[in-house]
Structures are given as C-alpha cells and as structure tokens.
Design a protein around this motif. Sequence first.
Motif, PDB file in Angstrom:
ATOM      1  N   MET A 156      20.751 -19.795  10.693  1.00  0.00           N
ATOM      2  CA  MET A 156      20.430 -19.825  12.123  1.00  0.00           C
ATOM      3  C   MET A 156      21.651 -20.244  12.943  1.00  0.00           C
ATOM      4  O   MET A 156      21.940 -19.665  14.002  1.00  0.00           O
ATOM      5  CB  MET A 156      19.275 -20.789  12.367  1.00  0.00           C
ATOM      6  N   MET A 157      22.402 -21.232  12.455  1.00  0.00           N
ATOM      7  CA  MET A 157      23.580 -21.701  13.183  1.00  0.00           C
ATOM      8  C   MET A 157      24.672 -20.644  13.234  1.00  0.00           C
ATOM      9  O   MET A 157      25.409 -20.552  14.230  1.00  0.00           O
ATOM     10  CB  MET A 157      24.118 -22.981  12.535  1.00  0.00           C
ATOM     11  N   VAL A 158      24.788 -19.823  12.195  1.00  0.00           N
ATOM     12  CA  VAL A 158      25.757 -18.721  12.230  1.00  0.00           C
ATOM     13  C   VAL A 158      25.360 -17.716  13.315  1.00  0.00           C
ATOM     14  O   VAL A 158      26.219 -17.186  14.031  1.00  0.00           O
ATOM     15  CB  VAL A 158      25.860 -18.034  10.858  1.00  0.00           C
ATOM     16  N   GLY A 159      24.050 -17.443  13.434  1.00  0.00           N
ATOM     17  CA  GLY A 159      23.592 -16.556  14.498  1.00  0.00           C
ATOM     18  C   GLY A 159      23.926 -17.102  15.871  1.00  0.00           C
ATOM     19  O   GLY A 159      24.378 -16.365  16.766  1.00  0.00           O
ATOM     20  N   ILE A 160      23.736 -18.402  16.060  1.00  0.00           N
ATOM     21  CA  ILE A 160      24.085 -19.034  17.333  1.00  0.00           C
ATOM     22  C   ILE A 160      25.597 -18.975  17.560  1.00  0.00           C
ATOM     23  O   ILE A 160      26.074 -18.819  18.691  1.00  0.00           O
ATOM     24  CB  ILE A 160      23.582 -20.487  17.359  1.00  0.00           C
ATOM     25  N   ALA A 161      26.371 -19.059  16.472  1.00  0.00           N
ATOM     26  CA  ALA A 161      27.836 -19.000  16.583  1.00  0.00           C
ATOM     27  C   ALA A 161      28.302 -17.691  17.205  1.00  0.00           C
ATOM     28  O   ALA A 161      29.323 -17.656  17.905  1.00  0.00           O
ATOM     29  CB  ALA A 161      28.471 -19.182  15.208  1.00  0.00           C
ATOM     30  N   LEU A 162      27.568 -16.605  16.969  1.00  0.00           N
ATOM     31  CA  LEU A 162      27.965 -15.327  17.565  1.00  0.00           C
ATOM     32  C   LEU A 162      27.938 -15.417  19.089  1.00  0.00           C
ATOM     33  O   LEU A 162      28.854 -14.938  19.771  1.00  0.00           O
ATOM     34  CB  LEU A 162      27.039 -14.214  17.076  1.00  0.00           C
ATOM     35  N   PHE A 163      26.889 -16.055  19.651  1.00  0.00           N
ATOM     36  CA  PHE A 163      26.822 -16.257  21.097  1.00  0.00           C
ATOM     37  C   PHE A 163      27.970 -17.127  21.579  1.00  0.00           C
ATOM     38  O   PHE A 163      28.612 -16.837  22.598  1.00  0.00           O
ATOM     39  CB  PHE A 163      25.491 -16.922  21.474  1.00  0.00           C
ATOM     40  N   VAL A 164      28.234 -18.214  20.860  1.00  0.00           N
ATOM     41  CA  VAL A 164      29.279 -19.158  21.263  1.00  0.00           C
ATOM     42  C   VAL A 164      30.650 -18.484  21.268  1.00  0.00           C
ATOM     43  O   VAL A 164      31.441 -18.646  22.206  1.00  0.00           O
ATOM     44  CB  VAL A 164      29.281 -20.382  20.324  1.00  0.00           C
ATOM     45  N   LEU A 165      30.950 -17.696  20.233  1.00  0.00           N
ATOM     46  CA  LEU A 165      32.266 -17.066  20.128  1.00  0.00           C
ATOM     47  C   LEU A 165      32.433 -15.941  21.139  1.00  0.00           C
ATOM     48  O   LEU A 165      33.543 -15.687  21.607  1.00  0.00           O
ATOM     49  CB  LEU A 165      32.477 -16.551  18.702  1.00  0.00           C
ATOM     50  N   ARG A 166      31.350 -15.256  21.481  1.00  0.00           N
ATOM     51  CA  ARG A 166      31.434 -14.267  22.568  1.00  0.00           C
ATOM     52  C   ARG A 166      31.847 -14.946  23.869  1.00  0.00           C
ATOM     53  O   ARG A 166      32.602 -14.393  24.668  1.00  0.00           O
ATOM     54  CB  ARG A 166      30.082 -13.569  22.753  1.00  0.00           C
ATOM     55  N   ARG A 167      31.325 -16.157  24.078  1.00  0.00           N
ATOM     56  CA  ARG A 167      31.611 -16.893  25.314  1.00  0.00           C
ATOM     57  C   ARG A 167      32.999 -17.529  25.288  1.00  0.00           C
ATOM     58  O   ARG A 167      33.719 -17.529  26.297  1.00  0.00           O
ATOM     59  CB  ARG A 167      30.544 -17.969  25.520  1.00  0.00           C
ATOM     60  N   LYS A 168      33.405 -18.067  24.127  1.00  0.00           N
ATOM     61  CA  LYS A 168      34.689 -18.752  24.015  1.00  0.00           C
ATOM     62  C   LYS A 168      35.868 -17.787  24.002  1.00  0.00           C
ATOM     63  O   LYS A 168      36.933 -18.098  24.519  1.00  0.00           O
ATOM     64  CB  LYS A 168      34.717 -19.609  22.737  1.00  0.00           C
ATOM     65  N   ILE A 207      19.272  -6.318  11.062  1.00  0.00           N
ATOM     66  CA  ILE A 207      19.637  -7.028  12.287  1.00  0.00           C
ATOM     67  C   ILE A 207      20.649  -8.133  11.964  1.00  0.00           C
ATOM     68  O   ILE A 207      21.667  -8.294  12.642  1.00  0.00           O
ATOM     69  CB  ILE A 207      18.384  -7.622  12.961  1.00  0.00           C
ATOM     70  N   GLY A 208      20.369  -8.887  10.913  1.00  0.00           N
ATOM     71  CA  GLY A 208      21.311  -9.923  10.498  1.00  0.00           C
ATOM     72  C   GLY A 208      22.641  -9.346  10.078  1.00  0.00           C
ATOM     73  O   GLY A 208      23.706  -9.891  10.410  1.00  0.00           O
ATOM     74  N   ALA A 209      22.611  -8.216   9.365  1.00  0.00           N
ATOM     75  CA  ALA A 209      23.850  -7.578   8.907  1.00  0.00           C
ATOM     76  C   ALA A 209      24.691  -7.103  10.084  1.00  0.00           C
ATOM     77  O   ALA A 209      25.928  -7.165  10.045  1.00  0.00           O
ATOM     78  CB  ALA A 209      23.521  -6.414   7.976  1.00  0.00           C
ATOM     79  N   LEU A 210      24.041  -6.622  11.151  1.00  0.00           N
ATOM     80  CA  LEU A 210      24.778  -6.187  12.337  1.00  0.00           C
ATOM     81  C   LEU A 210      25.497  -7.378  12.981  1.00  0.00           C
ATOM     82  O   LEU A 210      26.641  -7.247  13.439  1.00  0.00           O
ATOM     83  CB  LEU A 210      23.818  -5.536  13.337  1.00  0.00           C
ATOM     84  N   CYS A 211      24.821  -8.538  13.013  1.00  0.00           N
ATOM     85  CA  CYS A 211      25.465  -9.742  13.551  1.00  0.00           C
ATOM     86  C   CYS A 211      26.657 -10.145  12.692  1.00  0.00           C
ATOM     87  O   CYS A 211      27.737 -10.469  13.209  1.00  0.00           O
ATOM     88  CB  CYS A 211      24.457 -10.891  13.627  1.00  0.00           C
ATOM     89  N   TYR A 212      26.474 -10.111  11.388  1.00  0.00           N
ATOM     90  CA  TYR A 212      27.560 -10.453  10.473  1.00  0.00           C
ATOM     91  C   TYR A 212      28.689  -9.434  10.529  1.00  0.00           C
ATOM     92  O   TYR A 212      29.858  -9.770  10.310  1.00  0.00           O
ATOM     93  CB  TYR A 212      27.034 -10.584   9.043  1.00  0.00           C
ATOM     94  N   ALA A 213      28.357  -8.179  10.798  1.00  0.00           N
ATOM     95  CA  ALA A 213      29.398  -7.150  10.891  1.00  0.00           C
ATOM     96  C   ALA A 213      30.363  -7.474  12.026  1.00  0.00           C
ATOM     97  O   ALA A 213      31.576  -7.300  11.899  1.00  0.00           O
ATOM     98  CB  ALA A 213      28.762  -5.779  11.095  1.00  0.00           C
ATOM     99  N   GLU A 214      29.836  -7.955  13.152  1.00  0.00           N
ATOM    100  CA  GLU A 214      30.723  -8.343  14.251  1.00  0.00           C
ATOM    101  C   GLU A 214      31.575  -9.543  13.868  1.00  0.00           C
ATOM    102  O   GLU A 214      32.787  -9.572  14.109  1.00  0.00           O
ATOM    103  CB  GLU A 214      29.922  -8.653  15.516  1.00  0.00           C
ATOM    104  N   LEU A 215      30.954 -10.543  13.266  1.00  0.00           N
ATOM    105  CA  LEU A 215      31.694 -11.760  12.908  1.00  0.00           C
ATOM    106  C   LEU A 215      32.754 -11.493  11.842  1.00  0.00           C
ATOM    107  O   LEU A 215      33.889 -11.975  11.943  1.00  0.00           O
ATOM    108  CB  LEU A 215      30.713 -12.830  12.415  1.00  0.00           C
ATOM    109  N   THR A 216      32.401 -10.721  10.806  1.00  0.00           N
ATOM    110  CA  THR A 216      33.350 -10.498   9.712  1.00  0.00           C
ATOM    111  C   THR A 216      34.496  -9.575  10.114  1.00  0.00           C
ATOM    112  O   THR A 216      35.607  -9.717   9.597  1.00  0.00           O
ATOM    113  CB  THR A 216      32.640  -9.905   8.485  1.00  0.00           C
ATOM    114  N   THR A 217      34.245  -8.622  11.016  1.00  0.00           N
ATOM    115  CA  THR A 217      35.322  -7.724  11.437  1.00  0.00           C
ATOM    116  C   THR A 217      36.221  -8.361  12.495  1.00  0.00           C
ATOM    117  O   THR A 217      37.387  -8.001  12.619  1.00  0.00           O
ATOM    118  CB  THR A 217      34.750  -6.404  11.992  1.00  0.00           C
ATOM    119  N   THR A 218      35.683  -9.305  13.252  1.00  0.00           N
ATOM    120  CA  THR A 218      36.471  -9.988  14.280  1.00  0.00           C
ATOM    121  C   THR A 218      37.235 -11.172  13.709  1.00  0.00           C
ATOM    122  O   THR A 218      38.370 -11.452  14.101  1.00  0.00           O
ATOM    123  CB  THR A 218      35.561 -10.469  15.421  1.00  0.00           C
ATOM    124  N   PHE A 219      36.616 -11.873  12.752  1.00  0.00           N
ATOM    125  CA  PHE A 219      37.224 -13.067  12.167  1.00  0.00           C
ATOM    126  C   PHE A 219      37.210 -12.985  10.642  1.00  0.00           C
ATOM    127  O   PHE A 219      36.552 -13.802   9.970  1.00  0.00           O
ATOM    128  CB  PHE A 219      36.456 -14.317  12.621  1.00  0.00           C
TER     129      PHE A 219
END
Length: 473
Positions: free
Chosen positions: A390-402, A83-95
């Motif tokens: 935990m803050m990196v996980g929250i960052a995914l929500f923030v960046l989706r919104r921003k 689950i964590g890796a899936l979140c990181y996969a979005e962040l690392t491929t987007t940024f």
Amino acid sequence: MDELNQGFGTLYTEQEGVKSTSTGHETRAEPKPALSLFDAIAVIVGVVVGAGIFRIPSVVAANVDSTTMFLTTWVLGGFVSLIGALCYAELTTTFPNAGGDYHFLTKAFGKKLAFLFAWARMSVIQTGSIALLSFIIGDYMTRIYTLGEFSSAAYAAFVVVSLTIINIVGVKFGTGIQKLLLLLEVFGIMIVLGAGFFFAPENSISTTPALSNTSNSLGLAMVFVLLTFGGWNEAAYISAEMRTGRRGMAIALIASIIIITLIYLLINLAYLNALGLNGLSTSDAVAGDLMRVTFGESGLMLISLIVMVAALTSANATIFTGARTNYALGRDFPVFSYLGKWNMRTSSPVNAFLVQGVISLSLIGLALFTRNGFETMVEYTAPVFWFFLMMVGIALFVLRRKEPRLNRPFRVPLYPLTPLVFCLTSAYLLYSSLVYTGLGAIVGVGVLAVGAVLLLALPAIERHLNPNAKPLQ
C-alpha cells in the motif's frame, strides 16, 4: 593524467565488490544489465505461479455462489494485479534500481520508512515466503520418502541451502535454473490441464451453488485469489539489470500478468470439468483429487512431483530477488554494510544471499513449534506485506508531486484513478490479513516493531561507526 589513467583499464576486487582504478580511487561495484525480457518474464511468472494454484481454488469455490462467479473472481484477480503492475511499470521504468520497493520508498518518504521496509523484507516478507514455499516441498517430499519426525523441516532446510548456493554461483546460472524449473512447471501444468479436459469422467460439470460458510463470501474469496496472484511486484528488484531498457520492464510486467491470468483460468476450468463446483469446494487437495479421478491412486505421485516443481520455481525466484533488497540496505546503512557488497565475478550480492538463507533457516526452525508450518508462515508474512505494498502505491502519488518534470518512459493510465484503486485494494487486504489470521500475524507485526526500535537506536549506532555521518532523514 586522468585520461591516461582511464586508458590503462580497471582492476576489480571481486570479493569485496569494489572497483579500483590506477589512481587509487575506489568505486562501489553495481548491478549491470544481464537479464533479457524472457529472463524477467520467467522470474515473474515463476514467483507467482507456484503451489498456491494447487491448494487455494477449493477455498475460493467454497465461498462463491456459482461457477460463473468462481471464474469471475480469477478474472478480477488478474485485473487487480494488472492495475498494480501498471503502477509498478511507471515506478520501475522511471527509477530502475536493484533495491526495488526499497528505492521507491526512499525517494518518496526518506530513509526511515525505507529502512523499516528493508528490515521487514529481510526478517518477515521475503524470508517468510522462502520458508513457506520450502515447507510445501518438504511436505510433499515426506509423502514420497520420510526422514522421520522432522522430515518436512529437514527437506525444507535442504531446499533453502541448495537454492541459495545456486544463486550465489552467479546470475546466469541462477536464471538458467529458473528457466529450467519454469519449463518443468509448465510441463506439469499441461499434465493437469490434459487430465482435467481430456481424461475427466463425463458429465462431471456442476452448476450447483457451492456451500458457503461466510456472509461475505466474495470478499473472502478475493483475499485468497489475490494471495495466489501475489509476487508479481518482485520484478521491481531486477529493473536495474534489464538489457532491453526501461520500457522492457513495463512489457515484462504486463505480459506476465496476462500469462498468469490465462494459466489460472485454464487450470480452474480443468478443475471444474473434472470435479464440478461442489467437488471442488469440498476438496482439501484439489489437484490430488483431480489426478485421482482421472488416473487413480498412481496420479497422486505425479501431482506431488508437479507441486514440488511449482514450489521450487517460486522459491528460487524469491531467493533471487530477495537478496537484492538486503544489498540495498547494506549499501545505505553502515551498520549493515556487510550486506552491501556486490560480487563482480558472479554478478550477485553474495553476502546478502547468505544472510537471507540463515534467516530463512531460522524461520523453518521456528515453525517446528507450530502444528502447521505453511499456515504459520502465511500468517507471519501477510499483514506486513500488504502494508508496504500500500505504501508503494502511495509513493507513486508522492513522486509524481515531488518530481513532476522527470522523464517517465511509462506513465500509468487513468491517473490518479488507477493507483488509487491499487492503494484501496492493498488497504482492504491489510485489514483482512489482520482479521482472518492468528498468532503468526501477531509475531510478524512484532518483528516489524523490533525494526522500529532498532530504527530509533540507529542514529547513535551510526554515529559510533562513522562520526561524520549525516543524520537519518
């Protein structure tokens, strides 16, 4: 004229990490794609599959009620990590960026929180991990040949210095050593599996409930299981150096978690086959007991070598990725500009490696004043690590919104449920690491507080260094 000047080529000042053109203009040298998909998987698996799998299963077994539950905890550990890796996969491929988590936190929350993370990673998280892995190697080397009263620390210091030099030599040499260590580690794991499955005494499997000393045994067991799975997020720091493109990073993350989960299940099945659940739960050195049961006392020397190779593999990968955050810190803050220089000849942040090595050696020296260097470093790193994860996980929500319209080569499935589970899991582990640990955790949090004080003074320091600098946002 600009086109003609570009045609004359480019000159590099390698030591400074600066690229100069014939017009006299300078641009900062940046990381370039140099890593294959296999390189990335080798780094991730190498960081995660370390000495923990030879220490922690006995603690997990002591806090579950049956063999089925014991194996289930490891499957759950793989699932939570995926689950964590899936979140990181979005962040690392987007940024994609060599700064990894630092870059994500900067984009989501601004430079203040990102600065605190970079400070924590440089002074607590990464350097503490390097120190504790080096202590594991030092402890086992001392069993083979002692150097005296401070033997373990001396060996640990030698490991830090040697691996830092290897990675300074260059990215290709560093990843080459990593692949060699990984192959040796796989060979060692195969020996453990062979001992457990083919040389174990007959009728050793036990379904008798393990002894439990806690009312919340499954929760505590999961804390240790996820500690053993820790490190897969290090992939974020090599996302800008992948030759296979952005989606290759997602493949590397997901494939690595699947490989790691299978390795852990096989190793734990081998332990159970040789020792049974009760034997496993009462063991202080489960891999050593397995080798003693199957090969006698001569097996202890072999397992010592296997554990050392596993710890070396993780330590090398941790040093490799850790310097990249220090590089990002120096790139963005003038007060740390010494760290933000990329050496084009070696394709590595040499200064960042050096500073990381010095801090790791200082922590090894600090651990000399405690009774157990390994446990002290675990306590020192855990709370700070889980807070920022935990803050990196929250960052995914923030960046989706921003940035909702930004192209995302990989999107985390079942959004927002998947990242929510990731954040809640990290919050629980943050709580657990504060409740179940001791003085080391307090010191780690204290070092983070020093970074907060430095952050308050940073505007004045940077105005002194650069009067035209913009205020920190």
